[in-house]
Design a protein around this motif. Structure first.
Motif, PDB file in Angstrom:
ATOM      1  N   LEU A  39      12.709   0.418 -28.992  1.00 46.02           N
ATOM      2  CA  LEU A  39      12.012   2.249 -28.851  1.00 46.02           C
ATOM      3  C   LEU A  39      10.697   2.405 -30.139  1.00 46.02           C
ATOM      4  CD1 LEU A  39      15.470   4.099 -28.292  1.00 46.02           C
ATOM      5  CD2 LEU A  39      14.247   2.970 -26.423  1.00 46.02           C
ATOM      6  N   GLY A  40      10.315   3.753 -29.376  1.00 43.46           N
ATOM      7  CA  GLY A  40       9.339   4.042 -31.085  1.00 43.46           C
ATOM      8  C   GLY A  40       8.413   4.122 -29.989  1.00 43.46           C
ATOM      9  N   ARG A  41       6.967   4.058 -31.240  1.00 43.82           N
ATOM     10  CA  ARG A  41       5.424   4.536 -30.429  1.00 43.82           C
ATOM     11  C   ARG A  41       4.978   2.720 -31.162  1.00 43.82           C
ATOM     12  NH1 ARG A  41       2.805   8.422 -30.189  1.00 43.82           N
ATOM     13  NH2 ARG A  41       3.775   9.620 -32.056  1.00 43.82           N
ATOM     14  N   TRP A  42       4.201   2.571 -29.966  1.00 41.57           N
ATOM     15  CA  TRP A  42       3.800   1.051 -30.186  1.00 41.57           C
ATOM     16  C   TRP A  42       2.027   1.024 -29.899  1.00 41.57           C
ATOM     17  CZ3 TRP A  42       5.198  -3.602 -31.435  1.00 41.57           C
ATOM     18  CH2 TRP A  42       6.905  -4.358 -31.513  1.00 41.57           C
ATOM     19  N   TYR A  43       1.399   1.178 -30.248  1.00 42.03           N
ATOM     20  CA  TYR A  43       0.079   0.631 -30.075  1.00 42.03           C
ATOM     21  C   TYR A  43      -1.044  -0.273 -28.732  1.00 42.03           C
ATOM     22  CZ  TYR A  43      -0.182   4.446 -33.876  1.00 42.03           C
ATOM     23  OH  TYR A  43       0.055   5.160 -34.602  1.00 42.03           O
ATOM     24  N   GLU A  44      -1.287   0.093 -27.568  1.00 36.60           N
ATOM     25  CA  GLU A  44      -2.375  -0.832 -27.146  1.00 36.60           C
ATOM     26  C   GLU A  44      -3.930  -1.501 -27.552  1.00 36.60           C
ATOM     27  OE1 GLU A  44      -2.294  -0.444 -22.538  1.00 36.60           O
ATOM     28  OE2 GLU A  44      -4.963  -0.511 -23.537  1.00 36.60           O
ATOM     29  N   ILE A  45      -2.987  -2.917 -27.910  1.00 42.70           N
ATOM     30  CA  ILE A  45      -4.036  -4.099 -28.948  1.00 42.70           C
ATOM     31  C   ILE A  45      -5.134  -4.975 -27.847  1.00 42.70           C
ATOM     32  CG2 ILE A  45      -4.951  -5.277 -30.692  1.00 42.70           C
ATOM     33  CD1 ILE A  45      -3.202  -2.972 -31.858  1.00 42.70           C
ATOM     34  N   GLU A  46      -4.745  -5.283 -26.883  1.00 44.01           N
ATOM     35  CA  GLU A  46      -5.438  -6.065 -25.939  1.00 44.01           C
ATOM     36  C   GLU A  46      -4.611  -5.554 -24.517  1.00 44.01           C
ATOM     37  OE1 GLU A  46      -7.804  -9.567 -26.761  1.00 44.01           O
ATOM     38  OE2 GLU A  46      -8.228  -8.735 -28.731  1.00 44.01           O
ATOM     39  N   LYS A  47      -5.963  -5.793 -23.591  1.00 46.71           N
ATOM     40  CA  LYS A  47      -4.951  -6.129 -21.767  1.00 46.71           C
ATOM     41  C   LYS A  47      -5.350  -6.781 -21.265  1.00 46.71           C
ATOM     42  CE  LYS A  47      -7.095  -1.356 -20.303  1.00 46.71           C
ATOM     43  NZ  LYS A  47      -6.702  -0.807 -21.650  1.00 46.71           N
ATOM     44  N   LEU A  48      -4.992  -7.503 -20.021  1.00 45.61           N
ATOM     45  CA  LEU A  48      -5.896  -6.836 -18.527  1.00 45.61           C
ATOM     46  C   LEU A  48      -6.169  -6.452 -18.226  1.00 45.61           C
ATOM     47  CD1 LEU A  48      -3.345 -11.103 -17.250  1.00 45.61           C
ATOM     48  CD2 LEU A  48      -5.831 -10.715 -18.612  1.00 45.61           C
ATOM     49  N   PRO A  49      -7.264  -6.540 -17.496  1.00 41.31           N
ATOM     50  CA  PRO A  49      -7.563  -5.182 -16.689  1.00 41.31           C
ATOM     51  C   PRO A  49      -6.090  -4.536 -15.985  1.00 41.31           C
ATOM     52  CG  PRO A  49      -9.709  -6.362 -16.617  1.00 41.31           C
ATOM     53  CD  PRO A  49      -8.046  -7.320 -17.060  1.00 41.31           C
ATOM     54  N   ALA A  50      -6.250  -2.830 -15.793  1.00 39.95           N
ATOM     55  CA  ALA A  50      -5.426  -1.989 -15.418  1.00 39.95           C
ATOM     56  C   ALA A  50      -6.044  -0.717 -15.410  1.00 39.95           C
ATOM     57  CB  ALA A  50      -4.188  -1.658 -16.180  1.00 39.95           C
ATOM     58  N   SER A  51      -6.398  -0.954 -13.604  1.00 44.24           N
ATOM     59  CA  SER A  51      -7.272   0.820 -13.111  1.00 44.24           C
ATOM     60  C   SER A  51      -6.048   1.943 -13.916  1.00 44.24           C
ATOM     61  CB  SER A  51      -7.133   1.323 -11.886  1.00 44.24           C
ATOM     62  OG  SER A  51      -6.014   1.583 -11.615  1.00 44.24           O
ATOM     63  N   PHE A  52      -5.394   2.262 -14.085  1.00 46.98           N
ATOM     64  CA  PHE A  52      -4.689   3.549 -14.421  1.00 46.98           C
ATOM     65  C   PHE A  52      -5.109   3.349 -16.211  1.00 46.98           C
ATOM     66  CE2 PHE A  52      -1.311   0.018 -13.989  1.00 46.98           C
ATOM     67  CZ  PHE A  52      -0.959  -0.022 -15.489  1.00 46.98           C
ATOM     68  N   GLU A  53      -5.506   2.811 -17.013  1.00 48.46           N
ATOM     69  CA  GLU A  53      -5.857   2.540 -18.827  1.00 48.46           C
ATOM     70  C   GLU A  53      -7.050   2.470 -18.451  1.00 48.46           C
ATOM     71  OE1 GLU A  53      -1.638   0.856 -20.701  1.00 48.46           O
ATOM     72  OE2 GLU A  53      -3.112  -0.668 -19.993  1.00 48.46           O
ATOM     73  N   ARG A  54      -8.070   3.139 -18.449  1.00 48.47           N
ATOM     74  CA  ARG A  54      -9.783   3.797 -19.017  1.00 48.47           C
ATOM     75  C   ARG A  54     -10.134   3.847 -19.837  1.00 48.47           C
ATOM     76  NH1 ARG A  54      -9.513   4.131 -12.819  1.00 48.47           N
ATOM     77  NH2 ARG A  54      -9.059   5.597 -13.157  1.00 48.47           N
ATOM     78  N   GLY A  55      -9.248   4.864 -20.735  1.00 47.64           N
ATOM     79  CA  GLY A  55      -9.220   5.004 -22.091  1.00 47.64           C
ATOM     80  C   GLY A  55      -9.822   4.652 -22.957  1.00 47.64           C
ATOM     81  N   LYS A  56      -9.656   5.316 -24.029  1.00 49.50           N
ATOM     82  CA  LYS A  56      -9.387   4.449 -26.013  1.00 49.50           C
ATOM     83  C   LYS A  56      -7.861   4.986 -26.700  1.00 49.50           C
ATOM     84  CE  LYS A  56     -11.999   6.231 -29.157  1.00 49.50           C
ATOM     85  NZ  LYS A  56     -13.163   6.276 -30.228  1.00 49.50           N
ATOM     86  N   CYS A  57      -7.535   5.067 -27.585  1.00 52.39           N
ATOM     87  CA  CYS A  57      -6.595   5.178 -28.101  1.00 52.39           C
ATOM     88  C   CYS A  57      -5.133   5.326 -27.345  1.00 52.39           C
ATOM     89  CB  CYS A  57      -6.836   6.960 -28.938  1.00 52.39           C
ATOM     90  SG  CYS A  57      -8.179   7.057 -29.947  1.00 52.39           S
ATOM     91  N   ILE A  58      -5.332   3.900 -26.286  1.00 51.77           N
ATOM     92  CA  ILE A  58      -4.113   4.525 -25.783  1.00 51.77           C
ATOM     93  C   ILE A  58      -3.155   4.053 -26.481  1.00 51.77           C
ATOM     94  CG2 ILE A  58      -3.434   2.864 -23.385  1.00 51.77           C
ATOM     95  CD1 ILE A  58      -6.450   2.643 -22.971  1.00 51.77           C
TER      96      ILE A  58
END
Length: 183
Positions: A39-58
């Motif tokens: 539990l807690g906060r996790w920052y997205e570092i890398e990902k496979l493409p996801a149409s629902f994630e297009r921004g930054k600071c995810i």
């Protein structure tokens, strides 16, 4: 013939995702998964493409609700605004606690959210895959960290683990974590 029409209707939906022929992979998940430590906060570092994630600071923040479900609060900075999405995760089977299900709407079924590996303090690897009639699948993979800028070796270790589990990372992209509010 109706299956062909359904397939043609689904193809535009998966175009912004990672699409593969055949059924989903079944990678190994974290043994002895401890939800409380996760539990807690996790920052997205890398990902496979996801149409629902297009921004930054995810980022994603996981917390336990009184009913035993997990509150999932995702946020990203997109088109000049902070955007959030709230969902619910559940542990589907206590014997495989690292295989969670997550949903962001009352109207959609839970999608796989499998924790492949984590040390709880610096990184986690998450995998999700949806199979369509065993003809093709759409998969997602994320490398998350407790820090916006983890060591390069940590990211490479995560990628090596995913590759060893048969996950195709050719479309994996880094998430922009620069200029974020709490950086």
């Amino acid at each position: 013939m109706s299956s062909l029409y359904l397939l043609l209707l689904l193809l535009p939906l998966v175009a912004a995702q990672t699409f593969h022929w055949g059924p989903c992979n079944t990678p190994k998940v974290q043994p002895g998964f401890n939800l409380q430590q996760y539990l807690g906060r996790w920052y997205e570092i890398e990902k496979l493409p996801a149409s629902f994630e297009r921004g930054k600071c995810i980022e994603a923040n996981y917390s336990l609700r009184k009913d035993g479900t997990i509150r999932v609060l995702n946020s990203q900075f997109d088109q000049g605004k902070r955007r959030t999405g709230e969902g619910t995760a559940v542990v589907r089977d206590l014997t495989e606690a690292a295989k969670l299900g997550v949903s962001f709407s009352y109207f959609t079924p839970y999608s796989p959210y499998w924790v492949l590996s984590t040390d709880y303090t610096s990184f986690t690897i998450v995998y999700s895959c949806n199979d369509f009639f065993r003809l093709f699948h759409v998969d997602f993979a994320w490398i998350l960290s407790r820090s916006r800028f983890p060591p390069r070796e940590t990211v490479q270790h995560a990628k090596d683990l995913m590759t060893s589990e048969g996950i195709d990372l050719t479309r994996m992209k880094a998430t922009d974590q620069t200029g974020c509010k709490d950086e």
